[in-house]
Design a protein around this motif. Structure first.
Motif, mmCIF file in Angstrom:
data_model
loop_
_atom_site.group_PDB
_atom_site.id
_atom_site.type_symbol
_atom_site.label_atom_id
_atom_site.label_comp_id
_atom_site.label_asym_id
_atom_site.label_seq_id
_atom_site.Cartn_x
_atom_site.Cartn_y
_atom_site.Cartn_z
ATOM 1 N N ASP A 180 0.852 -1.180 0.000
ATOM 2 C CA ASP A 180 0.000 0.000 0.000
ATOM 3 C C ASP A 180 0.891 1.233 0.000
ATOM 4 O OD1 ASP A 180 -2.272 1.596 0.215
ATOM 5 O OD2 ASP A 180 -2.075 1.696 2.388
ATOM 6 N N THR A 181 0.653 2.159 -0.918
ATOM 7 C CA THR A 181 1.506 3.357 -0.940
ATOM 8 C C THR A 181 1.051 4.311 0.145
ATOM 9 O OG1 THR A 181 0.091 4.094 -2.710
ATOM 10 C CG2 THR A 181 2.283 3.376 -3.314
ATOM 11 N N ALA A 182 2.053 4.840 0.821
ATOM 12 C CA ALA A 182 1.756 5.619 2.013
ATOM 13 C C ALA A 182 1.230 6.992 1.679
ATOM 14 C CB ALA A 182 3.034 5.762 2.817
ATOM 15 N N GLY A 183 0.499 7.518 2.617
ATOM 16 C CA GLY A 183 0.090 8.918 2.533
ATOM 17 C C GLY A 183 1.151 9.748 3.227
ATOM 18 N N LEU A 184 0.748 10.864 3.786
ATOM 19 C CA LEU A 184 1.726 11.752 4.427
ATOM 20 C C LEU A 184 1.350 11.987 5.865
ATOM 21 C CD1 LEU A 184 1.868 14.193 1.508
ATOM 22 C CD2 LEU A 184 3.757 12.855 2.344
ATOM 23 N N ARG A 185 2.356 12.367 6.652
ATOM 24 C CA ARG A 185 2.063 12.587 8.064
ATOM 25 C C ARG A 185 1.299 13.871 8.295
ATOM 26 N NH1 ARG A 185 6.073 9.703 7.573
ATOM 27 N NH2 ARG A 185 6.667 8.167 9.111
ATOM 28 N N ARG A 186 1.746 14.945 7.688
ATOM 29 C CA ARG A 186 1.118 16.233 8.004
ATOM 30 C C ARG A 186 0.099 16.583 6.944
ATOM 31 N NH1 ARG A 186 6.117 18.183 8.297
ATOM 32 N NH2 ARG A 186 5.599 19.961 6.994
ATOM 33 N N LYS A 187 -0.966 17.248 7.395
ATOM 34 C CA LYS A 187 -2.076 17.505 6.476
ATOM 35 C C LYS A 187 -1.955 18.855 5.757
ATOM 36 C CE LYS A 187 -3.636 13.869 8.417
ATOM 37 N NZ LYS A 187 -2.357 13.582 9.046
ATOM 38 N N ASN A 188 -1.092 19.745 6.287
ATOM 39 C CA ASN A 188 -1.095 21.098 5.737
ATOM 40 C C ASN A 188 -0.090 21.242 4.604
ATOM 41 O OD1 ASN A 188 1.140 20.760 7.218
ATOM 42 N ND2 ASN A 188 1.044 22.708 8.297
ATOM 43 N N LYS A 189 0.047 20.189 3.823
ATOM 44 C CA LYS A 189 1.052 20.208 2.755
ATOM 45 C C LYS A 189 0.624 21.111 1.605
ATOM 46 C CE LYS A 189 4.546 17.962 3.714
ATOM 47 N NZ LYS A 189 5.227 19.057 4.315
ATOM 48 N N ILE A 190 1.609 21.704 0.998
ATOM 49 C CA ILE A 190 1.348 22.472 -0.215
ATOM 50 C C ILE A 190 1.124 21.467 -1.343
ATOM 51 C CG2 ILE A 190 2.423 24.071 -1.825
ATOM 52 C CD1 ILE A 190 4.087 24.835 0.880
ATOM 53 N N LYS A 191 0.224 21.798 -2.246
ATOM 54 C CA LYS A 191 -0.233 20.802 -3.219
ATOM 55 C C LYS A 191 0.897 20.169 -4.041
ATOM 56 C CE LYS A 191 -3.459 20.067 -6.966
ATOM 57 N NZ LYS A 191 -2.408 19.611 -7.863
ATOM 58 N N GLU A 192 1.798 21.006 -4.614
ATOM 59 C CA GLU A 192 2.815 20.396 -5.505
ATOM 60 C C GLU A 192 3.701 19.435 -4.721
ATOM 61 O OE1 GLU A 192 4.587 24.224 -6.384
ATOM 62 O OE2 GLU A 192 2.428 24.518 -6.119
ATOM 63 N N GLU A 193 3.925 19.815 -3.461
ATOM 64 C CA GLU A 193 4.835 19.016 -2.674
ATOM 65 C C GLU A 193 4.189 17.685 -2.355
ATOM 66 O OE1 GLU A 193 7.231 19.668 1.353
ATOM 67 O OE2 GLU A 193 5.886 21.238 0.684
ATOM 68 N N LEU A 194 2.907 17.744 -2.024
ATOM 69 C CA LEU A 194 2.142 16.532 -1.750
ATOM 70 C C LEU A 194 2.268 15.588 -2.939
ATOM 71 C CD1 LEU A 194 -1.338 17.005 -0.131
ATOM 72 C CD2 LEU A 194 -0.310 14.809 -0.632
ATOM 73 N N GLU A 195 2.110 16.186 -4.119
ATOM 74 C CA GLU A 195 2.135 15.383 -5.336
ATOM 75 C C GLU A 195 3.526 14.762 -5.537
ATOM 76 O OE1 GLU A 195 1.490 16.588 -9.860
ATOM 77 O OE2 GLU A 195 -0.209 17.025 -8.585
ATOM 78 N N ARG A 196 4.547 15.560 -5.246
ATOM 79 C CA ARG A 196 5.910 15.064 -5.422
ATOM 80 C C ARG A 196 6.172 13.880 -4.496
ATOM 81 N NH1 ARG A 196 10.348 17.967 -7.134
ATOM 82 N NH2 ARG A 196 12.304 16.892 -6.780
ATOM 83 N N TYR A 197 5.785 14.027 -3.237
ATOM 84 C CA TYR A 197 6.005 12.956 -2.272
ATOM 85 C C TYR A 197 5.223 11.712 -2.662
ATOM 86 C CZ TYR A 197 8.469 16.092 0.872
ATOM 87 O OH TYR A 197 9.384 16.937 1.427
ATOM 88 N N MET A 198 3.995 11.949 -3.139
ATOM 89 C CA MET A 198 3.165 10.820 -3.549
ATOM 90 C C MET A 198 3.863 10.058 -4.683
ATOM 91 S SD MET A 198 -0.305 11.117 -5.622
ATOM 92 C CE MET A 198 0.696 11.615 -7.013
ATOM 93 N N ILE A 199 4.479 10.809 -5.578
ATOM 94 C CA ILE A 199 5.146 10.166 -6.713
ATOM 95 C C ILE A 199 6.375 9.383 -6.237
ATOM 96 C CG2 ILE A 199 6.522 10.690 -8.778
ATOM 97 C CD1 ILE A 199 4.275 12.650 -9.526
ATOM 98 N N ILE A 200 7.132 9.952 -5.294
ATOM 99 C CA ILE A 200 8.307 9.230 -4.771
ATOM 100 C C ILE A 200 7.881 7.918 -4.132
ATOM 101 C CG2 ILE A 200 10.108 9.275 -2.997
ATOM 102 C CD1 ILE A 200 10.323 12.305 -3.535
ATOM 103 N N ARG A 201 6.850 8.000 -3.300
ATOM 104 C CA ARG A 201 6.369 6.786 -2.635
ATOM 105 C C ARG A 201 5.864 5.781 -3.665
ATOM 106 N NH1 ARG A 201 4.908 8.781 2.919
ATOM 107 N NH2 ARG A 201 7.014 8.764 3.757
ATOM 108 N N THR A 202 5.204 6.302 -4.691
ATOM 109 C CA THR A 202 4.660 5.410 -5.721
ATOM 110 C C THR A 202 5.789 4.687 -6.453
ATOM 111 O OG1 THR A 202 2.756 6.876 -6.007
ATOM 112 C CG2 THR A 202 3.156 5.308 -7.755
ATOM 113 N N VAL A 203 6.851 5.429 -6.790
ATOM 114 C CA VAL A 203 7.991 4.800 -7.480
ATOM 115 C C VAL A 203 8.529 3.650 -6.635
ATOM 116 C CG1 VAL A 203 10.376 5.118 -8.272
ATOM 117 C CG2 VAL A 203 8.674 6.857 -8.761
#
Length: 446
Positions: free
Chosen positions: A235-258
């Motif tokens: 399962d690909t992880a989400g993020l710990r903090r909720k107040n993420k800036i959108k592009e950054e959220l997307e970047r982290y999501m992509i790293i985890r997905t890779v």
């Protein structure tokens, strides 16, 4: 026990402006275009494959946006370090000899040291080795091993650095002893129901699910048995903090997905039926395509959609248009809430996994190719006609074929696609990409 060859993941962590992107580009060299030209892949260079000597690994740049205050830099670096710890086999911690040792470096070094992951400390911008050596020694104070001086701009010291990075690969025993369980990565945007699907399959709330996007804690491997067969769901992880800036959220999501895609055989891309297929879905799909994995597109929350007799057809058309680079992907309409078609998900995983590992006899391939050439003449240019001599399958996962021709330049993409379609017509290969390598007769193995 079967051996699984995992491609190691190396993540780069460091403050803004220490030269992570320059290092990335220097190591990626011309290979970067592979990432750029894949449809759906993000245009900024988050990851690339690096080959050094006989080893290939995936290099990930964890760096997000460049904030202005020191506090934000530290919290962001901690976030980056956590992602690197979660996803990487080896962590490349980059510092800047000209800025010297900074408080944020020490705090992140503590975090990395506690992770017990191999860390390579890279001191960048060492443009004059002799003169700057005393400044390099200062970084011994971080307590994470010998600093490795490099200059990304001048491309010096990179060989020494890569030697140290790759020396950890064997120690990490990346050829893990494993059984033949199918490994399935569940990927998708935040909040599309990835964890809910696994929970429903397990019949217990093992993963924390709530309605806030990005609440899954970490990548969780879940072992599951269905009708006597064992699977591992990543399962690909989400993020710990909720107040993420959108592009950054997307970047982290992509790293985890890779990271998750790299470890899997089959990728299940979960799409929210209510949102429809989005550009972000295409980016995630692009990663699975780029890595040559078998793919199932699971449209979740299908129970919540008002339907008529054309709904499935229309939705399928939209997916096929948006994800036009992966016409081979299987599509399923499911509901994690009601459990609708989840047993079908296992059948589909088994099917695409078998296709991903299928081998076709050389004789049969050459018959198909000979027929294809008769039906549609190969292209010619300036009086020279393309000749196809021979085709053979050289590997699986994904099925990879080599076609020997008289002139590579004449083998247009469209004719390769035509040959692919003829092979698919005979063998199906549903759910898996096929890879074609074109060689000229007499050309040596690269």
């Amino acid at each position: 026990m079967a051996k699984r060859k995992n491609k190691p993941i190396v993540a780069v962590v460091g403050r803004p402006n220490v030269g992570k992107s320059t290092l990335f580009n220097a190591l990626a060299g011309s290979k970067i275009s592979i990432v750029k030209d894949t449809p759906g892949i993000t245009r900024d260079r988050i990851y690339t494959d690096v080959t050094w000597l006989d080893m290939t690994f995936t290099l990930i740049d964890t760096g997000g946006i460049e904030p202005d205050s020191k506090d934000i830099i530290l919290s962001q670096m901690r976030e980056q370090a956590q992602i690197a710890i979660d996803t990487a086999d080896v962590i490349l911690f980059m510092v800047d000899v000209k800025q010297g040792l900074v408080d944020a470096d020490s705090k992140v070094a503590d975090m990395l040291r506690r992770s017990h992951k191999p860390v390579v400390l890279v001191v960048n911008k060492v443009d004059n080795y002799q003169a700057m050596l005393p400044d390099v020694y200062e970084f011994y104070n971080l307590g994470i091993g010998d600093p490795v001086p490099v200059s990304s701009v001048n491309r010096t010291g990179l060989g020494d650095m890569l030697e140290i990075v790759t020396s950890y690969f064997d120690k990490e025993n990346l050829e893990k002893e494993e059984d033949d369980r199918t490994r399935v990565a569940i990927v998708g945007k935040p909040n599309v129901g990835k964890s809910s699907i696994i929970n429903k399959l397990l019949g217990e709330n093992r993963l924390i699910v709530s309605d806030i996007a990005g609440t899954t804690r970490d990548a969780v491997d879940t072992e599951l048995t269905f009708r006597g067969k064992e699977y591992v769901f990543i399962d690909t992880a989400g993020l710990r903090r909720k107040n993420k800036i959108k592009e950054e959220l997307e970047r982290y999501m992509i790293i985890r997905t890779v990271g998750a895609v790299e470890r899997s055989d089959v990728v299940v891309l979960v799409i929210d039926a209510q949102d429809g297929v989005t550009e972000q879905d295409a980016k995630i799909a692009g990663i699975a395509h780029d890595r040559g994995k078998a793919v199932i597109i699971a449209v979740n929350k299908w129970d919540a959609i008002e339907k008529d007799d054309k709904t499935v057809y229309r939705f399928t058309e939209k997916i096929r248009n948006t994800l036009s680079f992966m016409p081979y992907a299987e599509i399923l309409f499911i509901s994690a809430l009601t459990g609708q078609r989840l047993p079908k998900l296992f059948e589909t995983i088994d099917m695409v996994s078998a296709n991903h590992a299928m081998r076709v006899a050389t004789g049969v391939l050459n018959e198909i190719m000979a027929e294809a050439v008769v039906m549609q003449q190969p292209p010619s240019d300036k009086g020279k006609r393309l000749k196809l001599y021979y085709i053979t399958q050289v590997s699986v996962k994904p099925p990879t074929f080599v076609i020997f021709v008289n002139d590579k330049e004449l083998m247009h993409f469209s004719y390769t696609r035509y040959i692919e379609n003829q092979i698919r017509e005979t063998f199906g290969f549903r759910g898996t990409p096929l890879k074609f390598i074109i060689r000229e007769k007499g050309e040596k193995e690269q």
